[in-house]
Design a protein around this motif. Structure first.
Motif, PDB file in Angstrom:
ATOM      1  N   VAL A 128       0.851  -1.195   0.000  1.00  0.00           N
ATOM      2  CA  VAL A 128       0.000   0.000   0.000  1.00  0.00           C
ATOM      3  C   VAL A 128       0.882   1.238   0.000  1.00  0.00           C
ATOM      4  O   VAL A 128       1.885   1.294   0.720  1.00  0.00           O
ATOM      5  CB  VAL A 128      -0.961  -0.016   1.212  1.00  0.00           C
ATOM      6  CG1 VAL A 128      -0.216  -0.179   2.518  1.00  0.00           C
ATOM      7  CG2 VAL A 128      -1.848   1.211   1.247  1.00  0.00           C
ATOM      8  N   GLY A 172      -2.045   9.575   7.345  1.00  0.00           N
ATOM      9  CA  GLY A 172      -2.540   9.924   8.671  1.00  0.00           C
ATOM     10  C   GLY A 172      -4.016  10.253   8.743  1.00  0.00           C
ATOM     11  O   GLY A 172      -4.494  10.773   9.741  1.00  0.00           O
ATOM     12  N   GLY A 209      -4.954   4.537   4.459  1.00  0.00           N
ATOM     13  CA  GLY A 209      -4.264   3.250   4.360  1.00  0.00           C
ATOM     14  C   GLY A 209      -5.143   2.139   4.900  1.00  0.00           C
ATOM     15  O   GLY A 209      -5.271   1.067   4.304  1.00  0.00           O
ATOM     16  N   ARG A 210      -5.782   2.415   6.014  1.00  0.00           N
ATOM     17  CA  ARG A 210      -6.683   1.435   6.630  1.00  0.00           C
ATOM     18  C   ARG A 210      -7.858   1.115   5.685  1.00  0.00           C
ATOM     19  O   ARG A 210      -8.231  -0.054   5.511  1.00  0.00           O
ATOM     20  CB  ARG A 210      -7.175   2.004   7.958  1.00  0.00           C
ATOM     21  CG  ARG A 210      -8.130   1.117   8.711  1.00  0.00           C
ATOM     22  CD  ARG A 210      -7.388  -0.133   9.189  1.00  0.00           C
ATOM     23  NE  ARG A 210      -8.323  -1.106   9.734  1.00  0.00           N
ATOM     24  CZ  ARG A 210      -8.602  -1.214  11.033  1.00  0.00           C
ATOM     25  NH1 ARG A 210      -8.045  -0.400  11.903  1.00  0.00           N
ATOM     26  NH2 ARG A 210      -9.441  -2.123  11.451  1.00  0.00           N
ATOM     27  N   LEU A 247       0.591   5.691  -0.252  1.00  0.00           N
ATOM     28  CA  LEU A 247      -0.221   6.902  -0.321  1.00  0.00           C
ATOM     29  C   LEU A 247       0.623   8.081  -0.778  1.00  0.00           C
ATOM     30  O   LEU A 247       1.842   8.116  -0.523  1.00  0.00           O
ATOM     31  CB  LEU A 247      -0.787   7.251   1.062  1.00  0.00           C
ATOM     32  CG  LEU A 247      -1.735   6.266   1.733  1.00  0.00           C
ATOM     33  CD1 LEU A 247      -2.207   6.859   3.045  1.00  0.00           C
ATOM     34  CD2 LEU A 247      -2.909   5.939   0.851  1.00  0.00           C
ATOM     35  N   GLY A 278       2.399   0.230  12.104  1.00  0.00           N
ATOM     36  CA  GLY A 278       1.144   0.578  12.769  1.00  0.00           C
ATOM     37  C   GLY A 278      -0.062   0.185  11.952  1.00  0.00           C
ATOM     38  O   GLY A 278      -1.045  -0.353  12.465  1.00  0.00           O
ATOM     39  N   LEU A 279       0.011   0.439  10.655  1.00  0.00           N
ATOM     40  CA  LEU A 279      -1.104   0.073   9.776  1.00  0.00           C
ATOM     41  C   LEU A 279      -1.310  -1.438   9.756  1.00  0.00           C
ATOM     42  O   LEU A 279      -2.439  -1.927   9.891  1.00  0.00           O
ATOM     43  CB  LEU A 279      -0.830   0.579   8.357  1.00  0.00           C
ATOM     44  CG  LEU A 279      -1.775   0.049   7.288  1.00  0.00           C
ATOM     45  CD1 LEU A 279      -3.190   0.575   7.507  1.00  0.00           C
ATOM     46  CD2 LEU A 279      -1.287   0.410   5.891  1.00  0.00           C
ATOM     47  N   GLY A 330      -6.417   7.822   7.767  1.00  0.00           N
ATOM     48  CA  GLY A 330      -7.176   6.578   7.728  1.00  0.00           C
ATOM     49  C   GLY A 330      -7.307   5.956   6.353  1.00  0.00           C
ATOM     50  O   GLY A 330      -7.979   4.931   6.198  1.00  0.00           O
ATOM     51  N   ASN A 377       9.848   1.624   9.728  1.00  0.00           N
ATOM     52  CA  ASN A 377       8.684   2.220   9.076  1.00  0.00           C
ATOM     53  C   ASN A 377       7.506   2.134  10.053  1.00  0.00           C
ATOM     54  O   ASN A 377       6.636   1.277   9.924  1.00  0.00           O
ATOM     55  CB  ASN A 377       8.362   1.503   7.763  1.00  0.00           C
ATOM     56  CG  ASN A 377       7.324   2.257   6.935  1.00  0.00           C
ATOM     57  OD1 ASN A 377       6.592   3.105   7.470  1.00  0.00           O
ATOM     58  ND2 ASN A 377       7.238   1.948   5.656  1.00  0.00           N
TER      59      ASN A 377
END
Ligand code: COA
Length: 176
Positions: free
Chosen positions: A82, A90, A94-95, A84, A126-127, A92, A121
């Motif tokens: 993924v 930041g 990616g989610r 962006l 986190g994602l 949302g 990274n």
């Protein structure tokens, strides 16, 4: 979130090229030819998907699934990725892209998804954690980019795919 089309390739390629040149999230050292994106769009494998996040007609990011390895037994495993536009992180997106992609993978019978994260990274880790992935291993200093050695972490998520069809009984002529 929607499936990518030929008309999205320039925007997708531009997002990726920025990371190729300036970042370390990818180990590509040169932006790939347009044919790479066209091949991804054209893939007929049921586990291959390519989706974009579009807002007001502008592509802000994309996610895709491809073969992890091409040998036959890997067919129910896909590698996902993924990216962006840096200005769109930041929020949302990616989610949202991964939720869309992972739902397509599960619906299509993919058994497990793998993600390769270059370190460090924190946003990607986190994602992936937020999307149900777990870290399964780190390979030390397998990449050399921007004059430094870079580790790679593999993350994995099992998918709620329907059970596999029964394996057909071998015919006597088929042998082993
Ligand atoms: C990695 C990337 C796709 C994340 O997308 P994003 O839209 O910024 O992430 P989201 O806003 O959807 O956040 C998703 C989760 O990750 C977490 N996260 C996002 N950025 C983070 C950061 N910098 N540090 C820690 N966690 C972070 C969020 O808190 C969220 O978790 P939550 O739902 O539990 O709150 C984006 O930063 C990006 O495109 N980076 C450059 C390319 C890249 O690294 N791609 C991944 C290749 S493996």
């Amino acid at each position: 979130m929607r499936p990518a089309t030929e008309g999205d390739i320039d925007a997708v390629a531009a997002i990726y090229a920025t990371e190729v040149r300036e970042g370390t999230a990818t180990f590509d050292l040169e932006p790939p030819p347009r044919a790479k994106w066209q091949q991804m769009l054209a893939s007929a494998h049921p586990g291959d998907h390519f989706v974009v996040a579009e807002e007001d007609g502008v592509v802000l990011g994309y996610a895709y699934s491809t073969a992890y390895r091409t040998r036959g037994a890997y067919t129910h495993t896909r590698e996902v990725s993924v990216y962006l536009d840096p200005a769109a992180t930041g929020r949302g997106l990616g989610r949202l892209l991964y939720d869309d992609l992972l739902a397509r993978l599960a619906a299509g019978g993919t058994h497990t998804a793998l993600a390769c994260i270059t370190l460090p990274n924190p946003a990607s880790e986190g994602l992936h954690r937020a999307c149900g992935f777990e870290p399964v291993g780190v390979m030390r200093e397998v990449g050399l980019k921007h004059d430094r050695w870079i580790d790679v972490a593999w993350w994995q998520r099992m998918l709620d795919a329907p059970p596999l069809p029964p394996t057909p009984a071998p015919t006597p002529e088929a042998g082993r």
